[in-house]
Write a protein that holds these residues in place. Structure first.
Motif, PDB file in Angstrom:
ATOM      1  N   ILE A   1       0.860  -1.190   0.000  1.00 39.26           N
ATOM      2  CA  ILE A   1       0.000   0.000   0.000  1.00 39.26           C
ATOM      3  C   ILE A   1       0.897   1.242   0.000  1.00 39.26           C
ATOM      4  O   ILE A   1       1.840   1.331   0.770  1.00 39.26           O
ATOM      5  N   LYS A   2       0.570   2.188  -0.867  1.00 40.94           N
ATOM      6  CA  LYS A   2       1.340   3.434  -0.939  1.00 40.94           C
ATOM      7  C   LYS A   2       0.475   4.605  -0.493  1.00 40.94           C
ATOM      8  O   LYS A   2      -0.723   4.653  -0.791  1.00 40.94           O
ATOM      9  N   LEU A   3       1.089   5.546   0.198  1.00 45.95           N
ATOM     10  CA  LEU A   3       0.392   6.784   0.535  1.00 45.95           C
ATOM     11  C   LEU A   3       0.285   7.601  -0.743  1.00 45.95           C
ATOM     12  O   LEU A   3       1.294   7.896  -1.387  1.00 45.95           O
ATOM     13  N   HIS A   4      -0.914   7.927  -1.146  1.00 47.68           N
ATOM     14  CA  HIS A   4      -1.138   8.688  -2.378  1.00 47.68           C
ATOM     15  C   HIS A   4      -1.166  10.184  -2.103  1.00 47.68           C
ATOM     16  O   HIS A   4      -0.498  10.958  -2.784  1.00 47.68           O
ATOM     17  N   SER A   5      -1.948  10.598  -1.102  1.00 45.86           N
ATOM     18  CA  SER A   5      -2.057  12.026  -0.811  1.00 45.86           C
ATOM     19  C   SER A   5      -2.600  12.268   0.585  1.00 45.86           C
ATOM     20  O   SER A   5      -3.227  11.402   1.186  1.00 45.86           O
ATOM     21  N   LEU A   6      -2.331  13.462   1.056  1.00 46.85           N
ATOM     22  CA  LEU A   6      -2.881  13.963   2.310  1.00 46.85           C
ATOM     23  C   LEU A   6      -3.443  15.351   2.054  1.00 46.85           C
ATOM     24  O   LEU A   6      -2.897  16.104   1.235  1.00 46.85           O
ATOM     25  N   ARG A   7      -4.478  15.665   2.761  1.00 53.08           N
ATOM     26  CA  ARG A   7      -5.023  17.026   2.739  1.00 53.08           C
ATOM     27  C   ARG A   7      -5.268  17.401   4.186  1.00 53.08           C
ATOM     28  O   ARG A   7      -6.009  16.706   4.894  1.00 53.08           O
ATOM     29  N   LEU A   8      -4.600  18.453   4.645  1.00 50.75           N
ATOM     30  CA  LEU A   8      -4.748  18.925   6.017  1.00 50.75           C
ATOM     31  C   LEU A   8      -5.411  20.292   5.981  1.00 50.75           C
ATOM     32  O   LEU A   8      -4.820  21.266   5.509  1.00 50.75           O
ATOM     33  N   GLN A   9      -6.643  20.334   6.457  1.00 48.98           N
ATOM     34  CA  GLN A   9      -7.425  21.567   6.444  1.00 48.98           C
ATOM     35  C   GLN A   9      -7.356  22.199   7.818  1.00 48.98           C
ATOM     36  O   GLN A   9      -7.618  21.555   8.828  1.00 48.98           O
ATOM     37  N   GLU A  10      -6.971  23.478   7.847  1.00 48.87           N
ATOM     38  CA  GLU A  10      -6.782  24.172   9.115  1.00 48.87           C
ATOM     39  C   GLU A  10      -7.958  25.097   9.423  1.00 48.87           C
ATOM     40  O   GLU A  10      -8.286  25.310  10.581  1.00 48.87           O
ATOM     41  N   THR A  11      -8.582  25.644   8.395  1.00 42.88           N
ATOM     42  CA  THR A  11      -9.796  26.449   8.559  1.00 42.88           C
ATOM     43  C   THR A  11     -10.770  26.033   7.460  1.00 42.88           C
ATOM     44  O   THR A  11     -10.427  25.217   6.599  1.00 42.88           O
ATOM     45  N   ALA A  12     -11.941  26.624   7.466  1.00 42.68           N
ATOM     46  CA  ALA A  12     -12.955  26.276   6.461  1.00 42.68           C
ATOM     47  C   ALA A  12     -12.467  26.551   5.045  1.00 42.68           C
ATOM     48  O   ALA A  12     -12.910  25.904   4.094  1.00 42.68           O
ATOM     49  N   THR A  13     -11.536  27.478   4.901  1.00 46.16           N
ATOM     50  CA  THR A  13     -11.105  27.881   3.554  1.00 46.16           C
ATOM     51  C   THR A  13      -9.618  27.714   3.291  1.00 46.16           C
ATOM     52  O   THR A  13      -9.130  28.131   2.240  1.00 46.16           O
ATOM     53  N   SER A  14      -8.879  27.113   4.220  1.00 45.56           N
ATOM     54  CA  SER A  14      -7.429  26.997   4.057  1.00 45.56           C
ATOM     55  C   SER A  14      -6.950  25.582   4.339  1.00 45.56           C
ATOM     56  O   SER A  14      -7.263  25.009   5.382  1.00 45.56           O
ATOM     57  N   PHE A  15      -6.169  25.029   3.391  1.00 44.61           N
ATOM     58  CA  PHE A  15      -5.633  23.687   3.569  1.00 44.61           C
ATOM     59  C   PHE A  15      -4.348  23.526   2.781  1.00 44.61           C
ATOM     60  O   PHE A  15      -4.051  24.298   1.882  1.00 44.61           O
ATOM     61  N   ALA A  16      -3.581  22.508   3.168  1.00 46.02           N
ATOM     62  CA  ALA A  16      -2.365  22.128   2.442  1.00 46.02           C
ATOM     63  C   ALA A  16      -2.575  20.716   1.928  1.00 46.02           C
ATOM     64  O   ALA A  16      -3.281  19.910   2.549  1.00 46.02           O
ATOM     65  N   GLU A  17      -1.948  20.406   0.790  1.00 47.03           N
ATOM     66  CA  GLU A  17      -2.037  19.085   0.217  1.00 47.03           C
ATOM     67  C   GLU A  17      -0.650  18.533  -0.048  1.00 47.03           C
ATOM     68  O   GLU A  17       0.262  19.268  -0.426  1.00 47.03           O
ATOM     69  N   TRP A  18      -0.506  17.227   0.163  1.00 51.84           N
ATOM     70  CA  TRP A  18       0.727  16.500  -0.115  1.00 51.84           C
ATOM     71  C   TRP A  18       0.361  15.378  -1.070  1.00 51.84           C
ATOM     72  O   TRP A  18      -0.595  14.630  -0.831  1.00 51.84           O
ATOM     73  N   PHE A  19       1.116  15.268  -2.182  1.00 48.53           N
ATOM     74  CA  PHE A  19       0.917  14.190  -3.138  1.00 48.53           C
ATOM     75  C   PHE A  19       2.230  13.450  -3.326  1.00 48.53           C
ATOM     76  O   PHE A  19       3.278  14.067  -3.525  1.00 48.53           O
ATOM     77  N   ALA A  20       2.170  12.128  -3.291  1.00 47.25           N
ATOM     78  CA  ALA A  20       3.371  11.319  -3.508  1.00 47.25           C
ATOM     79  C   ALA A  20       4.010  11.659  -4.853  1.00 47.25           C
ATOM     80  O   ALA A  20       5.242  11.717  -4.970  1.00 47.25           O
ATOM     81  N   SER A  21       3.191  11.931  -5.852  1.00 47.28           N
ATOM     82  CA  SER A  21       3.703  12.204  -7.202  1.00 47.28           C
ATOM     83  C   SER A  21       4.491  13.499  -7.280  1.00 47.28           C
ATOM     84  O   SER A  21       5.266  13.710  -8.224  1.00 47.28           O
ATOM     85  N   ASP A  22       4.324  14.387  -6.293  1.00 46.51           N
ATOM     86  CA  ASP A  22       5.060  15.650  -6.285  1.00 46.51           C
ATOM     87  C   ASP A  22       6.421  15.526  -5.613  1.00 46.51           C
ATOM     88  O   ASP A  22       7.240  16.456  -5.679  1.00 46.51           O
ATOM     89  N   GLN A  23       6.654  14.413  -4.933  1.00 48.22           N
ATOM     90  CA  GLN A  23       7.878  14.271  -4.144  1.00 48.22           C
ATOM     91  C   GLN A  23       9.031  13.811  -5.017  1.00 48.22           C
ATOM     92  O   GLN A  23       8.847  13.035  -5.937  1.00 48.22           O
ATOM     93  N   GLY A  24      10.245  14.311  -4.707  1.00 50.55           N
ATOM     94  CA  GLY A  24      11.417  14.012  -5.506  1.00 50.55           C
ATOM     95  C   GLY A  24      11.992  12.657  -5.297  1.00 50.55           C
ATOM     96  O   GLY A  24      11.623  11.830  -4.573  1.00 50.55           O
TER      97      GLY A  24
END
Length: 151
Positions: free
Chosen positions: A128-151
């Motif tokens: 199993i591979k981690l594909h992505s994460l989305r961490l939402q801090e407020t109703a309108t603000s979040f950060a996303e991590w995608f395995a495909s973006d990593q070097g």
């Protein structure tokens, strides 16, 4: 072979932080109701004698990993960068009975999601591979991590 499926489980936790050296309101102690989406990718189990037949990963197994690594650790905590003068504030809060986590990074949503990605990746089964994460801090603000973006 080649039937990749992504599954996502959602989590929530409350945490506070302060951004040392920041030039806005977030330099002050404040908190967020964080929402974390964890998406993994894999092939559904094809062995019909397996109790997890047809599943990429049991949602319960994913929940256990994320709760142990992230939610149970960070929920209702105050998060500080241990490499700043906030160390004194953190120690004072600890002495007063508050739950404080010291990290070696600025506890922004962006840096927290990088930390979470490593913690989750280290616990996933090999297939199993981690594909992505989305961490939402407020109703309108979040950060996303995608395995495909990593070097």
């Amino acid at each position: 072979m080649g039937n990749k499926i992504r599954i996502t489980k959602q989590f929530s936790f409350e945490a506070g932080h302060a951004l040392y050296g920041y030039d806005g309101k977030c330099k002050n102690l404040h908190g967020h109701s964080y929402h974390l989406n964890v998406t993994v990718i894999g092939e559904p189990i094809s062995d019909n004698s397996n109790v997890k037949y047809g599943m990429v990963l049991d949602f319960g197994d994913l929940k256990k990993i994320v709760n142990e690594e992230i939610v149970d650790v960070f929920d209702h905590s105050m998060v500080f960068n241990k490499n700043t003068p906030h160390l004194d504030l953190a120690e004072d809060l600890k002495e007063r009975g508050h739950y404080v986590i010291m990290v070696d990074y600025q506890p922004t949503t962006e840096m927290m999601i990088l930390d979470f990605a490593e913690k989750i990746k280290n616990r996933l089964p090999k297939h199993i591979k981690l594909h992505s994460l989305r961490l939402q801090e407020t109703a309108t603000s979040f950060a996303e991590w995608f395995a495909s973006d990593q070097g």
